[in-house]
Motif scaffolding. Structure first.
Motif, short mmCIF file in Angstrom:
data_model
loop_
_atom_site.label_atom_id
_atom_site.label_comp_id
_atom_site.label_asym_id
_atom_site.label_seq_id
_atom_site.Cartn_x
_atom_site.Cartn_y
_atom_site.Cartn_z
N SER A 201 45.45 34.66 40.55
CA SER A 201 46.04 35.92 40.99
C SER A 201 46.23 36.88 39.81
O SER A 201 45.94 38.08 39.91
CB SER A 201 47.38 35.66 41.68
OG SER A 201 47.97 36.87 42.11
N ILE A 202 46.71 36.35 38.70
CA ILE A 202 46.91 37.19 37.51
C ILE A 202 45.57 37.73 37.00
O ILE A 202 45.45 38.90 36.63
CB ILE A 202 47.61 36.38 36.40
CG1 ILE A 202 49.04 36.03 36.84
CG2 ILE A 202 47.65 37.17 35.09
CD1 ILE A 202 49.76 35.09 35.90
N LEU A 203 44.54 36.88 36.99
CA LEU A 203 43.22 37.31 36.52
C LEU A 203 42.64 38.39 37.43
O LEU A 203 41.98 39.34 36.96
CB LEU A 203 42.28 36.11 36.45
CG LEU A 203 42.59 35.08 35.37
CD1 LEU A 203 41.62 33.89 35.47
CD2 LEU A 203 42.51 35.71 33.99
N ILE A 204 42.88 38.27 38.74
CA ILE A 204 42.42 39.30 39.68
C ILE A 204 43.12 40.63 39.36
O ILE A 204 42.49 41.69 39.36
CB ILE A 204 42.70 38.87 41.14
CG1 ILE A 204 41.80 37.69 41.51
CG2 ILE A 204 42.49 40.05 42.10
CD1 ILE A 204 42.17 37.04 42.83
N GLY A 205 44.41 40.55 39.06
CA GLY A 205 45.15 41.76 38.70
C GLY A 205 44.61 42.39 37.42
O GLY A 205 44.48 43.62 37.33
N LEU A 206 44.31 41.58 36.42
CA LEU A 206 43.76 42.10 35.16
C LEU A 206 42.38 42.73 35.38
O LEU A 206 42.04 43.74 34.75
CB LEU A 206 43.67 40.97 34.13
CG LEU A 206 45.01 40.41 33.64
CD1 LEU A 206 44.78 39.22 32.70
CD2 LEU A 206 45.83 41.50 32.94
N LEU A 207 41.60 42.12 36.26
CA LEU A 207 40.29 42.67 36.60
C LEU A 207 40.43 44.06 37.21
O LEU A 207 39.71 45.01 36.84
CB LEU A 207 39.57 41.73 37.56
CG LEU A 207 38.18 42.15 38.03
CD1 LEU A 207 37.21 42.18 36.86
CD2 LEU A 207 37.67 41.19 39.13
N LEU A 208 41.37 44.20 38.13
CA LEU A 208 41.62 45.51 38.74
C LEU A 208 42.12 46.51 37.71
O LEU A 208 41.78 47.70 37.76
CB LEU A 208 42.64 45.37 39.87
CG LEU A 208 42.14 44.70 41.15
CD1 LEU A 208 43.31 44.47 42.10
CD2 LEU A 208 41.10 45.55 41.83
N LEU A 209 42.92 46.03 36.79
CA LEU A 209 43.45 46.89 35.73
C LEU A 209 42.31 47.46 34.87
O LEU A 209 42.31 48.65 34.53
CB LEU A 209 44.41 46.09 34.85
CG LEU A 209 45.21 46.86 33.81
CD1 LEU A 209 46.14 47.86 34.47
CD2 LEU A 209 46.02 45.88 32.95
N ILE A 210 41.33 46.63 34.55
CA ILE A 210 40.19 47.08 33.75
C ILE A 210 39.38 48.14 34.51
O ILE A 210 39.03 49.19 33.96
CB ILE A 210 39.30 45.89 33.38
CG1 ILE A 210 40.03 44.95 32.42
CG2 ILE A 210 37.98 46.37 32.76
CD1 ILE A 210 39.31 43.65 32.15
#
Length: 328
Positions: A201-210
């Motif tokens: 879930s955190i990695l998905i959020g970071l992906l969206l952030l990028i």
């Protein structure tokens, strides 16, 4: 491809992506609630953010395509970047914020209730639908890059049509997010530890952030007033310098007024024996040549100017962001 056809294709790409994301968001939400998976709920938030983004991008295309009027003589092209910027900010806040927060909570609490099967089914179906949406965006990127005689990667980096760029990046991120969610759910089921679900879930959020950061930066640059790419600028300069009675191009300025609107302004040193009629004829020929090569060029302004002391017959280059400054 004519501007109208390109704009219609962009609208179609956005509509297809929006419809796909809306259906996927509902399915992911149901699967997330049934399974209790943080990664699935983050993916649901991801799809909701993408759906809202497509609505804003549709607004960008419609509002930015309005014709010029007395209050806005150069048209409304830059308004499309305002809506596209709002779309990027919503992805940043609505998608990335929820995914990272929910992932951290899952890592700390380690709770999971429900069946994993629903998550796997929805992830598989979502991957297929997102692949169809991405395939359409890829086809448009390839057609447009071929038209501009450049590579798809360079086209995506420099294009002024940020709606196509947004759909391509968001659909690509969606497929990567689905793989991350599947990996997190699978590892959590195998190990019985919800840590992996939370990390996904955190990695998905970071992906969206990028993705949101890339799109926001691109739209801000265009709102400020970005020049055309270096190669296109050189071709414009070459066409102007080759006009009859033109001695040199003293200064050349360009600006993207919108996805389909470009302004060209140049200080031109004409031969000393050029008459007023010659200059008028050259101005007409300049507009004909430039718009013939690039239909996106809507405005061409030539300012007759005197030669600078000691100037040669070559154009004086102004700095451009896509090329290094000349060495002394």
């Amino acid at each position: 491809m004519p501007n109208a056809a390109a704009r219609t294709e962009s609208v179609g790409t956005v509509v297809v992506a929006g419809a796909a994301n809306l259906a996927i968001a509902a399915a992911k939400l149901v699967a997330g609630l049934l399974s209790g998976s943080a990664a699935m709920l983050s993916e649901a938030a991801h799809s909701v953010a993408d759906t809202t983004t497509e609505v804003l991008l549709y607004m960008a295309l419609r509002r930015g395509a309005r014709p010029a009027d007395l209050r806005h003589p150069f048209g409304y092209g830059k308004e499309s970047y305002v809506w596209a910027l709002l779309a990027a900010l919503f992805t940043f806040v609505g998608g990335a914020g929820f995914a990272i927060t929910h992932g951290v909570t899952t890592v700390l609490v380690h709770e999971h209730r429900g069946d994993y099967l629903a998550s796997y089914v929805v992830l598989a179906v979502s991957f297929g639908i997102e692949s169809v949406s991405l395939a359409r965006a890829v086809r448009q990127v390839r057609r447009q890059s071929y038209r501009w005689r450049t590579t798809p990667r360079r086209f995506l980096r420099l294009t002024a049509d940020t709606t196509v760029k947004a759909v391509f990046l968001e659909d690509s991120a969606a497929l990567v997010g689905l793989l991350l969610a599947a990996l997190g759910v699978g590892l959590s089921e195998l190990t019985g530890d919800e840590l992996y679900d939370g990390i996904a879930s955190i990695l998905i959020g970071l992906l969206l952030l990028i993705v949101a950061t890339i799109l926001a930066h691109s739209n801000v640059s265009l709102l400020v007033g970005r020049a055309v790419p270096a190669r296109m600028r050189h071709e414009i300069e070459h066409d102007l310098a080759g006009l009859p009675t033109v001695h040199r191009i003293d200064t050349l300025l360009t600006m993207q007024l919108g996805p389909d609107d470009i302004l060209v302004a140049a200080k031109v040193d004409f031969h000393d024996d050029a008459t007023g009629a010659d200059i008028e004829a050259v101005a007409d020929e300049a507009e004909r040549r430039l718009t013939g090569r690039y239909p996106e060029i809507r405005y061409v302004f030539l300012d007759p100017t005197r030669s600078l002391p000691g100037a040669s017959g070559h154009a004086r280059h102004t700095p451009h962001p896509d090329q290094p400054p000349p060495t002394p």
